[in-house]
Write a protein that holds these residues in place. Structure first.
Motif, PDB file in Angstrom:
ATOM      1  N   THR A  15       0.861  -1.181   0.000  1.00 48.40           N
ATOM      2  CA  THR A  15       0.000   0.000   0.000  1.00 48.40           C
ATOM      3  C   THR A  15       0.897   1.230   0.000  1.00 48.40           C
ATOM      4  OG1 THR A  15      -0.100   0.335   2.391  1.00 48.40           O
ATOM      5  CG2 THR A  15      -1.617  -1.284   1.472  1.00 48.40           C
ATOM      6  N   VAL A  16       0.294   2.402   0.080  1.00 48.39           N
ATOM      7  CA  VAL A  16       1.094   3.623   0.126  1.00 48.39           C
ATOM      8  C   VAL A  16       1.824   3.764   1.443  1.00 48.39           C
ATOM      9  CG1 VAL A  16      -0.346   4.871  -1.516  1.00 48.39           C
ATOM     10  CG2 VAL A  16      -0.835   5.028   0.930  1.00 48.39           C
ATOM     11  N   VAL A  17       1.419   3.030   2.456  1.00 45.82           N
ATOM     12  CA  VAL A  17       2.032   3.149   3.773  1.00 45.82           C
ATOM     13  C   VAL A  17       2.879   1.924   4.117  1.00 45.82           C
ATOM     14  CG1 VAL A  17       1.582   3.430   6.231  1.00 45.82           C
ATOM     15  CG2 VAL A  17       0.201   4.655   4.568  1.00 45.82           C
ATOM     16  N   LEU A  18       2.419   0.759   3.758  1.00 43.97           N
ATOM     17  CA  LEU A  18       3.095  -0.478   4.126  1.00 43.97           C
ATOM     18  C   LEU A  18       3.562  -1.236   2.897  1.00 43.97           C
ATOM     19  CD1 LEU A  18       0.523  -1.764   6.761  1.00 43.97           C
ATOM     20  CD2 LEU A  18       2.568  -0.430   7.174  1.00 43.97           C
ATOM     21  N   SER A  19       4.699  -1.900   3.038  1.00 43.50           N
ATOM     22  CA  SER A  19       5.158  -2.761   1.955  1.00 43.50           C
ATOM     23  C   SER A  19       5.891  -3.939   2.557  1.00 43.50           C
ATOM     24  CB  SER A  19       6.073  -1.996   1.001  1.00 43.50           C
ATOM     25  OG  SER A  19       7.242  -1.586   1.675  1.00 43.50           O
ATOM     26  N   ARG A  20       5.890  -5.032   1.840  1.00 42.09           N
ATOM     27  CA  ARG A  20       6.583  -6.241   2.283  1.00 42.09           C
ATOM     28  C   ARG A  20       7.244  -6.840   1.043  1.00 42.09           C
ATOM     29  NH1 ARG A  20       6.778 -10.024   6.362  1.00 42.09           N
ATOM     30  NH2 ARG A  20       6.949 -12.168   5.659  1.00 42.09           N
ATOM     31  N   HIS A  21       8.525  -6.679   0.956  1.00 38.03           N
ATOM     32  CA  HIS A  21       9.271  -7.154  -0.202  1.00 38.03           C
ATOM     33  C   HIS A  21      10.020  -8.432   0.151  1.00 38.03           C
ATOM     34  CE1 HIS A  21       8.250  -3.503  -2.339  1.00 38.03           C
ATOM     35  NE2 HIS A  21       8.501  -2.871  -1.212  1.00 38.03           N
ATOM     36  N   VAL A  48      13.023   3.635   0.881  1.00 41.36           N
ATOM     37  CA  VAL A  48      13.426   3.260   2.237  1.00 41.36           C
ATOM     38  C   VAL A  48      12.141   3.023   3.004  1.00 41.36           C
ATOM     39  CG1 VAL A  48      14.663   3.953   4.329  1.00 41.36           C
ATOM     40  CG2 VAL A  48      15.517   4.661   2.069  1.00 41.36           C
ATOM     41  N   VAL A  49      11.982   1.793   3.495  1.00 45.44           N
ATOM     42  CA  VAL A  49      10.751   1.410   4.184  1.00 45.44           C
ATOM     43  C   VAL A  49      11.091   0.901   5.575  1.00 45.44           C
ATOM     44  CG1 VAL A  49       9.518   0.894   2.032  1.00 45.44           C
ATOM     45  CG2 VAL A  49      10.762  -0.917   3.206  1.00 45.44           C
ATOM     46  N   GLY A  50      10.098   0.904   6.447  1.00 44.32           N
ATOM     47  CA  GLY A  50      10.389   0.522   7.817  1.00 44.32           C
ATOM     48  C   GLY A  50       9.332  -0.296   8.510  1.00 44.32           C
ATOM     49  N   HIS A  51       8.388  -0.871   7.789  1.00 44.40           N
ATOM     50  CA  HIS A  51       7.307  -1.570   8.484  1.00 44.40           C
ATOM     51  C   HIS A  51       7.633  -3.014   8.854  1.00 44.40           C
ATOM     52  CE1 HIS A  51       3.496  -3.193   9.652  1.00 44.40           C
ATOM     53  NE2 HIS A  51       3.563  -4.073   8.677  1.00 44.40           N
ATOM     54  N   THR A  52       8.330  -3.745   8.028  1.00 39.64           N
ATOM     55  CA  THR A  52       8.545  -5.170   8.260  1.00 39.64           C
ATOM     56  C   THR A  52       9.917  -5.418   8.878  1.00 39.64           C
ATOM     57  OG1 THR A  52       7.156  -5.689   6.360  1.00 39.64           O
ATOM     58  CG2 THR A  52       8.578  -7.443   7.157  1.00 39.64           C
ATOM     59  N   PRO A  53       9.978  -5.864  10.142  1.00 36.55           N
ATOM     60  CA  PRO A  53      11.278  -6.179  10.745  1.00 36.55           C
ATOM     61  C   PRO A  53      11.975  -7.281   9.946  1.00 36.55           C
ATOM     62  CG  PRO A  53       9.543  -6.213  12.406  1.00 36.55           C
ATOM     63  CD  PRO A  53       8.876  -6.116  11.070  1.00 36.55           C
ATOM     64  N   HIS A  54      13.297  -7.129   9.773  1.00 39.50           N
ATOM     65  CA  HIS A  54      14.040  -8.134   9.003  1.00 39.50           C
ATOM     66  C   HIS A  54      15.481  -8.205   9.487  1.00 39.50           C
ATOM     67  CE1 HIS A  54      15.538 -10.272   5.360  1.00 39.50           C
ATOM     68  NE2 HIS A  54      14.371 -10.862   5.535  1.00 39.50           N
ATOM     69  N   GLY A  55      15.697  -8.949  10.538  1.00 36.27           N
ATOM     70  CA  GLY A  55      17.046  -9.201  11.018  1.00 36.27           C
ATOM     71  C   GLY A  55      17.628  -8.113  11.881  1.00 36.27           C
ATOM     72  N   VAL A  72      15.592  -0.152 -12.741  1.00 31.54           N
ATOM     73  CA  VAL A  72      16.405  -0.326 -11.532  1.00 31.54           C
ATOM     74  C   VAL A  72      15.668   0.223 -10.321  1.00 31.54           C
ATOM     75  CG1 VAL A  72      18.593  -0.290 -12.766  1.00 31.54           C
ATOM     76  CG2 VAL A  72      17.659   1.838 -11.908  1.00 31.54           C
ATOM     77  N   LEU A  73      15.745  -0.508  -9.224  1.00 26.49           N
ATOM     78  CA  LEU A  73      15.139  -0.050  -7.983  1.00 26.49           C
ATOM     79  C   LEU A  73      15.872  -0.700  -6.819  1.00 26.49           C
ATOM     80  CD1 LEU A  73      12.846   1.694  -6.807  1.00 26.49           C
ATOM     81  CD2 LEU A  73      11.439  -0.358  -6.756  1.00 26.49           C
ATOM     82  N   GLU A  74      16.179   0.108  -5.831  1.00 23.93           N
ATOM     83  CA  GLU A  74      16.833  -0.377  -4.625  1.00 23.93           C
ATOM     84  C   GLU A  74      15.896  -0.097  -3.450  1.00 23.93           C
ATOM     85  OE1 GLU A  74      21.260   0.162  -3.653  1.00 23.93           O
ATOM     86  OE2 GLU A  74      20.228   1.895  -2.780  1.00 23.93           O
ATOM     87  N   ILE A  75      15.682  -1.108  -2.645  1.00 24.96           N
ATOM     88  CA  ILE A  75      14.824  -0.969  -1.468  1.00 24.96           C
ATOM     89  C   ILE A  75      15.681  -1.202  -0.230  1.00 24.96           C
ATOM     90  CG2 ILE A  75      12.835  -1.900  -0.216  1.00 24.96           C
ATOM     91  CD1 ILE A  75      11.759  -2.776  -2.996  1.00 24.96           C
ATOM     92  N   VAL A  76      15.578  -0.296   0.733  1.00 27.99           N
ATOM     93  CA  VAL A  76      16.268  -0.462   2.005  1.00 27.99           C
ATOM     94  C   VAL A  76      15.187  -0.665   3.059  1.00 27.99           C
ATOM     95  CG1 VAL A  76      17.848   0.557   3.691  1.00 27.99           C
ATOM     96  CG2 VAL A  76      18.138   1.054   1.244  1.00 27.99           C
ATOM     97  N   MET A  77      15.122  -1.884   3.593  1.00 29.99           N
ATOM     98  CA  MET A  77      14.164  -2.202   4.665  1.00 29.99           C
ATOM     99  C   MET A  77      14.887  -1.942   5.987  1.00 29.99           C
ATOM    100  SD  MET A  77      12.398  -5.682   3.151  1.00 29.99           S
ATOM    101  CE  MET A  77      11.935  -6.166   4.781  1.00 29.99           C
ATOM    102  N   ALA A  78      14.476  -0.901   6.701  1.00 28.98           N
ATOM    103  CA  ALA A  78      15.244  -0.450   7.856  1.00 28.98           C
ATOM    104  C   ALA A  78      14.581  -0.719   9.205  1.00 28.98           C
ATOM    105  CB  ALA A  78      15.534   1.043   7.710  1.00 28.98           C
ATOM    106  N   ASP A  79      13.576  -1.573   9.256  1.00 26.00           N
ATOM    107  CA  ASP A  79      12.941  -1.913  10.531  1.00 26.00           C
ATOM    108  C   ASP A  79      13.741  -3.030  11.188  1.00 26.00           C
ATOM    109  OD1 ASP A  79      11.395  -2.800  12.673  1.00 26.00           O
ATOM    110  OD2 ASP A  79       9.515  -2.702  11.574  1.00 26.00           O
ATOM    111  N   THR A  80      14.393  -2.716  12.276  1.00 26.79           N
ATOM    112  CA  THR A  80      15.183  -3.708  13.013  1.00 26.79           C
ATOM    113  C   THR A  80      14.645  -3.857  14.439  1.00 26.79           C
ATOM    114  OG1 THR A  80      16.792  -2.016  13.616  1.00 26.79           O
ATOM    115  CG2 THR A  80      17.253  -3.299  11.626  1.00 26.79           C
ATOM    116  N   SER A  81      13.334  -3.727  14.578  1.00 24.46           N
ATOM    117  CA  SER A  81      12.731  -3.746  15.913  1.00 24.46           C
ATOM    118  C   SER A  81      12.822  -5.098  16.615  1.00 24.46           C
ATOM    119  CB  SER A  81      11.271  -3.276  15.844  1.00 24.46           C
ATOM    120  OG  SER A  81      10.537  -4.067  14.944  1.00 24.46           O
ATOM    121  N   TYR A  82      13.180  -6.152  15.887  1.00 26.13           N
ATOM    122  CA  TYR A  82      13.395  -7.460  16.522  1.00 26.13           C
ATOM    123  C   TYR A  82      14.829  -7.917  16.268  1.00 26.13           C
ATOM    124  CZ  TYR A  82       8.374  -7.563  17.081  1.00 26.13           C
ATOM    125  OH  TYR A  82       7.085  -7.265  17.441  1.00 26.13           O
TER     126      TYR A  82
END
Length: 168
Positions: A15-21, A48-55, A72-82
């Motif tokens: 969605t516009v707020v959440l993503s899960r790649h 740069v997204v932050g919803h899904t914790p990943h490592g 080309v597209l680069e995604i940085v998943m920055a949720d490290t809450s776990y």
């Protein structure tokens, strides 16, 4: 009310707020080509997204390459809450920062739960072929390059199976 809720709550599709790649097994998954093309048409090459914790530190996902006809597209998943499930706060000593710099690059730095430092730079776009952070290994049991460890001059490699992370 329900339409607004559906607009931001995960329903299996971004969605516009959440993503899960991620795949069903929680391995990084590049976004669909059509999405990358639409974003590229608007001048967007990094999310740069932050919803899904990943490592224990940010995860970089790359699509395409500098010499590729693909978008080309680069995604940085920055949720490290776990980052450290043994710690009372689920983070422990782990901390990361993603800096978006004026020249179009990004700097990712911080500490892993065991205290080791991460620090690397992502060039504009998906960077050159030798920029290994975010590169995926092909095949079954594949993994990906998670981060650069400057103190040991080594890459952190990660394999994920659901909620189980294996780092080497």
């Amino acid at each position: 009310g329900q339409a607004l809720l559906d607009y931001v709550v995960p329903t299996g599709a971004p969605t516009v707020v959440l993503s899960r790649h991620l795949t069903a097994g929680s391995m990084p998954q590049p976004p669909p080509e059509a999405l990358a093309r639409r974003l590229n048409a608007c001048g967007i090459y990094r999310l740069v997204v932050g919803h899904t914790p990943h490592g224990s530190c940010p995860t970089v996902i790359k699509r395409g390459g500098p010499d590729s006809a693909e978008p080309v597209l680069e995604i940085v998943m920055a949720d490290t809450s776990y980052s450290d499930m043994r710690a009372e706060d689920n983070r422990g000593r782990a901390v990361s920062e993603v800096q978006l710099l004026p020249d179009g690059s990004a700097r990712v730095h911080g500490r892993l739960p065991d205290g080791r430092r991460i620090d690397y730079r992502l060039l504009p776009g998906v960077g050159p072929e030798d920029e290994l952070v975010g590169q995926r290994q092909a095949g079954d049991g594949a993994g990906f390059v998670k981060a650069w460890l400057p103190d040991t001059q080594a890459y952190l490699f990660c394999c994920v199976d659901g909620f189980k992370y294996n780092y080497t």
